[in-house]
Write a protein that holds these residues in place. Structure first.
Motif, mmCIF file in Angstrom:
data_model
loop_
_atom_site.group_PDB
_atom_site.id
_atom_site.type_symbol
_atom_site.label_atom_id
_atom_site.label_comp_id
_atom_site.label_asym_id
_atom_site.label_seq_id
_atom_site.Cartn_x
_atom_site.Cartn_y
_atom_site.Cartn_z
ATOM 1 N N LYS A 78 0.874 -1.189 0.000
ATOM 2 C CA LYS A 78 0.000 0.000 0.000
ATOM 3 C C LYS A 78 0.895 1.218 0.000
ATOM 4 O O LYS A 78 1.601 1.486 0.970
ATOM 5 N N THR A 128 1.336 5.418 -1.715
ATOM 6 C CA THR A 128 0.767 6.533 -2.456
ATOM 7 C C THR A 128 1.718 6.931 -3.571
ATOM 8 O O THR A 128 2.893 7.225 -3.323
ATOM 9 N N SER A 152 -9.584 9.735 -1.397
ATOM 10 C CA SER A 152 -9.271 10.037 0.007
ATOM 11 C C SER A 152 -9.214 11.551 0.221
ATOM 12 O O SER A 152 -8.903 12.318 -0.692
ATOM 13 N N LYS A 153 -9.518 11.960 1.464
ATOM 14 C CA LYS A 153 -9.476 13.391 1.792
ATOM 15 C C LYS A 153 -8.047 13.895 1.957
ATOM 16 O O LYS A 153 -7.785 15.087 1.836
ATOM 17 N N ASP A 154 -7.116 12.983 2.256
ATOM 18 C CA ASP A 154 -5.714 13.382 2.365
ATOM 19 C C ASP A 154 -4.851 12.166 2.121
ATOM 20 O O ASP A 154 -5.342 11.061 1.834
ATOM 21 N N GLU A 155 -3.551 12.349 2.251
ATOM 22 C CA GLU A 155 -2.615 11.281 1.917
ATOM 23 C C GLU A 155 -2.583 10.160 2.952
ATOM 24 O O GLU A 155 -1.921 9.148 2.759
ATOM 25 N N SER A 156 -3.302 10.335 4.065
ATOM 26 C CA SER A 156 -3.326 9.265 5.065
ATOM 27 C C SER A 156 -4.210 8.109 4.622
ATOM 28 O O SER A 156 -4.097 7.001 5.132
ATOM 29 N N PHE A 157 -5.134 8.360 3.680
ATOM 30 C CA PHE A 157 -6.076 7.361 3.190
ATOM 31 C C PHE A 157 -6.863 6.730 4.337
ATOM 32 O O PHE A 157 -7.128 5.531 4.378
ATOM 33 N N MET A 158 -7.246 7.592 5.279
ATOM 34 C CA MET A 158 -8.042 7.156 6.417
ATOM 35 C C MET A 158 -9.504 7.603 6.285
ATOM 36 O O MET A 158 -10.416 6.918 6.727
ATOM 37 N N GLU A 159 -9.724 8.811 5.690
ATOM 38 C CA GLU A 159 -11.078 9.330 5.481
ATOM 39 C C GLU A 159 -11.304 9.511 3.986
ATOM 40 O O GLU A 159 -10.436 10.032 3.285
ATOM 41 N N GLU A 211 -7.600 5.854 -4.731
ATOM 42 C CA GLU A 211 -7.307 4.494 -4.285
ATOM 43 C C GLU A 211 -8.185 3.524 -5.068
ATOM 44 O O GLU A 211 -9.398 3.715 -5.176
#
Length: 793
Positions: free
Chosen positions: A684, A686, A730-737, A756
């Motif tokens: 995984k 980016t 994703s809302k940011d590069e964390s790919f959490m939200e 993603e």
């Protein structure tokens, strides 16, 4: 109490026209209580109270400066009268430190007034009473008989001999009473050697209110009657005084009095004004225009206009509902002398204390800061002298004035020509309580948050006012980086000033941290002034612009971004060419480049090397090297998963030449040559890709878009299996939200979009291969134009 000598400057007095005027100095009465007694030479002292004042012709008030003022008519009670020309009045001033007036000190103060220029009729309109005095030698009956006058004649038949009686005429009817009864109603009536006078309170039961030329007038219509055996005397003692007529604007006050009052003028056709004068306090103003006053009149009105704040009055600060404002006070009088056929001469005097309504005056904060001096200079005003600054709060930290000065703030007052003042506050840009924000490219915004606490007026009411002052100055130098290379590394040297405070370094879409450097094999070093970044040739994050078996041209880009907004200020690019005999480069897009070196004895022909798929030959070669370039999805490359990594594997081998024989074994003179190629990818990760258009006319409307997966296509259906593919933004590069599916997403043209694509199938025989990814103007997969991000993987 005992009698004492008056302190110097305690009392001032004058005789203005026919009025005693006395003023006490408030400074000598601070913290004390006082009372006035009227001293009668026959009956002794009489305490002055409100009821006595209006009946006896006294007024006790304050001037605009707060000094107690006592006024008395020369026809008032207990005034000694010599032939209607010399008048004297003695006042006892009692002063005590106690409200009960015990242990009082008594000062006796006599006043004298000489007044012989009596008019036939004189009317005084005071604050609390109306007074009319008439010469008794005026003919009793005018040639112009009025209804009120004639209606009083029959009543005179019932007047007792040698006794005065009063006849009041009002809308409710006629009322005849004796003088003693009139006193009980608040009136005062008496006669002197040559005059008869009547003093009446405002708004008595016998009075009436009428509107004359737009001004409300309180009027008492009365006839004084006296009868002896051979004499019947009727005297018109009607009096009329204005009760309003005051109007205000933001800048002026206007006092209007009717010029002609019909109830006081028998024949208006014979009316003639002889003089109209105005005054302030007890002083006649000879030239009103010199003080910016305006005295004007026409056939119906006399009008006095005073600029608010003009000399002679007093402006006073006040607080109402938490709002700062001012109130203006001025004590005026008007004397109008006229003649008419019925009365010969009438002298009409009106005394008026005027107070304006509360007038909000929102203070202003003026930023006089000179940025080059790096010093806030803030003026806060305009205020009257009765306002003082008692404390300030800067950046939520309270300071008394002493603490503020000790801290280094400079606070002082500056006066203005109009009598107002402002408070000046000076604060350094570098003060710790000044907010600092890095803005634009090379500027700092300095913000001073200040809350003023002021004491307002005699009541010392606290008033609070907050202000925010900003100054933007270009005082930041955006750093310049220097790049260099050696045989195996690329270097970037950057000044450390402002790093992490104003800006940060990004490699691609990743913040340069020590963890990132350690993970990718970078070396970060700092000295007192600079940061040195060392990136080995084959470290992660490098961009290989040109790769061949002869040389490698590598580049890495470092972005200087603002800490708060992540806006890219500068892009530092270091590009160098390297000589390398053997290497393997695994590109993020799945491209593998390998330079294989010949290390066999005897030597082999590098042109005959190949990958697992024998059709995959070297792109370039010479006697010692072979250069391969292929994709992980081609040339027989295998894939396996180990932990968090995906490993792609291939092998470079040599096609041996064999000697022709009739039977096994085969004879060859070539040595074995096998080179295993491995590329490790994070499962995984980016990746930063982009879509660009060189034609501005057909460029997409950057700013919003929606992501659509194109799953279950014909290619998948051929293998009779529907793949479960999910794509998200994703809302940011964390790919959490993540954004909701089919939700419109707004982005600036330079902002990254984090995509993603995930394969949900768990079958070990299925792998995800992102073949094509593009930007288009609509959800239609066949829509044109389109801007490719990836093509054929």
């Amino acid at each position: 109490s005992a009698l004492y000598v008056l302190p110097l400057g305690f009392v001032e007095s004058s005789c203005r026209s026919r009025i005693f005027w006395m003023k006490l100095n408030k400074l000598l009465l601070q913290g004390k209580f006082f009372q006035l007694e009227i001293y009668d030479p026959y009956s002794g002292p009489v305490l002055l109270d409100e009821k006595l004042a209006s009946r006896c012709g006294y007024v006790l008030s304050e001037d605009v400066w707060g000094n107690p003022v006592f006024r008395a008519s020369v026809l008032g009670c207990h005034v000694a009268n010599e032939a209607d020309e010399l008048f004297s009045l003695t006042v006892n001033i009692k002063v005590s430190s106690f409200s009960s007036m015990r242990a009082a000190v008594t000062y006796t103060y006599p006043m004298y007034c000489s007044y012989s220029s009596w008019a036939s009729r004189e009317i005084v309109c005071e604050e609390n009473y109306m007074e009319v005095s008439v010469k008794t030698d005026v003919p009793a009956v005018s040639n112009d008989y009025t209804v009120a006058w004639m209606s009083a004649l029959p009543e005179t038949q019932n007047v007792a001999y040698q006794q005065w009686q009063l006849m009041f005429v009002s809308p409710s009817g006629r009322k005849r009473i004796t003088v003693s009864d009139a006193v009980k109603l608040g009136y005062s009536f008496n006669n002197t050697l040559s005059r008869v006078y009547l003093r009446a309170p405002y708004h008595s039961n016998e009075s009436d209110v009428s509107v004359i030329s737009g001004v409300n007038m309180n009027m008492v219509t009365s006839t004084s009657m006296y009868r002896q055996r051979w004499l019947l005397l009727l005297i018109d003692t009607t009096v009329s005084c204005p009760v309003d007529g005051i109007s205000f604007t933001d800048t002026t006050l206007t006092w209007t009095v009717p010029r002609v009052i019909p109830t006081l003028v028998v024949q208006e056709s014979t009316f003639l004004s002889k003089s109209i004068v105005m005054g302030v306090d007890d002083q006649v103003i000879v030239n009103p225009e010199e003080m910016n006053y305006l005295l004007e009149y026409n056939e119906t009105h006399i009008r006095i206009t005073i600029p608010i704040g003009a000399e002679g009055g007093k402006l006073e600060s006040s607080i109402s509902g938490g709002v700062y404002g001012v109130i203006y006070y001025i004590d005026l009088f008007l004397e109008h002398t006229w003649m008419d056929a019925g009365w010969q001469t009438t002298k009409y005097t009106v005394i008026k204390s005027i107070t304006t309504p509360f007038m909000p005056q929102i203070p202003t904060v003026i930023n006089n800061t000179v940025p080059e001096e790096r010093l806030f200079n803030v003026a806060f005003g305009h205020f009257l002298p009765d306002v003082s600054l008692v404390a300030i709060t800067v950046g939520n930290v309270p300071f008394s004035l002493r603490e503020a000065q000790h801290h280094g703030f400079k606070i002082y007052e500056t006066p203005f020509s109009n009598g107002t003042k402002a408070f000046i506050l000076e604060v350094s840009f570098d003060d710790p309580y000044v907010l600092k924000e890095y803005v634009n490219r090379n500027e700092t915004k300095y913000t001073l948050l200040v809350n003023y606490t002021l004491s307002v007026g005699l009541e010392m009411t606290l008033y609070y006012h907050s202000a925010e002052v900003e100054c933007v100055i270009a005082d930041i130098e955006v750093p310049e980086a220097v790049g260099s290379c050696d045989e195996e590394n690329l270097y970037l040297t950057l000044p450390t000033f402002g790093l992490h405070q104003y800006w940060v370094l990004y490699l691609g879409n990743k913040l340069l941290t020590r963890h990132l450097a350690l993970t990718n094999g970078y070396l970060v070093a700092n000295n007192a002034t600079h940061l040195i970044l060392q990136i080995p040739l084959f470290a992660g994050g490098l961009i290989y612009e040109e790769v061949s078996f002869q040389k490698i041209k590598a580049r890495f880009d470092v972005a200087l971004r603002k800490v708060r907004t992540m806006e890219t200020l500068k892009m530092f690019s270091i590009s160098c060419s390297f000589n390398s005999s053997a290497f393997i480069i695994c590109h993020p897009d799945g491209t593998i480049m390998v330079s294989a070196q010949m290390k066999t004895v005897p030597a082999i022909d590098m042109s005959k090397t190949k990958l697992r798929d024998s059709s995959c030959k070297p792109k370039e070669y010479n006697e010692a090297h072979a250069f391969f370039k292929f994709h992980v999805s081609t040339c027989g490359t295998s894939v396996r998963f180990e932990g968090d990594h995906i490993i792609y594997e291939n092998e470079i081998s040599y096609e041996k030449e064999t000697l022709p024989t009739q039977s096994i074994p085969t004879i060859t003179r070539d040595p074995d040559y096998r080179l295993t190629v491995l590329c490790y990818y994070q499962a995984k990760e980016t990746l930063v890709l982009g879509a660009f258009s060189s034609d501005q006319a057909t460029s997409p409307p950057f700013g919003s878009g929606t992501m659509f997966p194109r799953s279950n296509t014909a290619a998948y259906r051929r293998v009779r299996q529907a793949l479960n593919v999910v794509s998200r933004v994703s809302k940011d590069e964390s790919f959490m939200e993540f954004y909701w599916p089919s939700m419109t997403i707004f982005k600036q043209p330079t902002e990254p979009v984090f995509l993603e694509v995930e394969l949900k199938d768990e079958s070990p025989n299925v792998e995800l291969y992102l073949e094509n990814c593009w930007v288009a103007g609509s959800p239609d997969f066949n829509n044109t134009p389109r801007w490719n991000i990836t093509v054929d993987g």
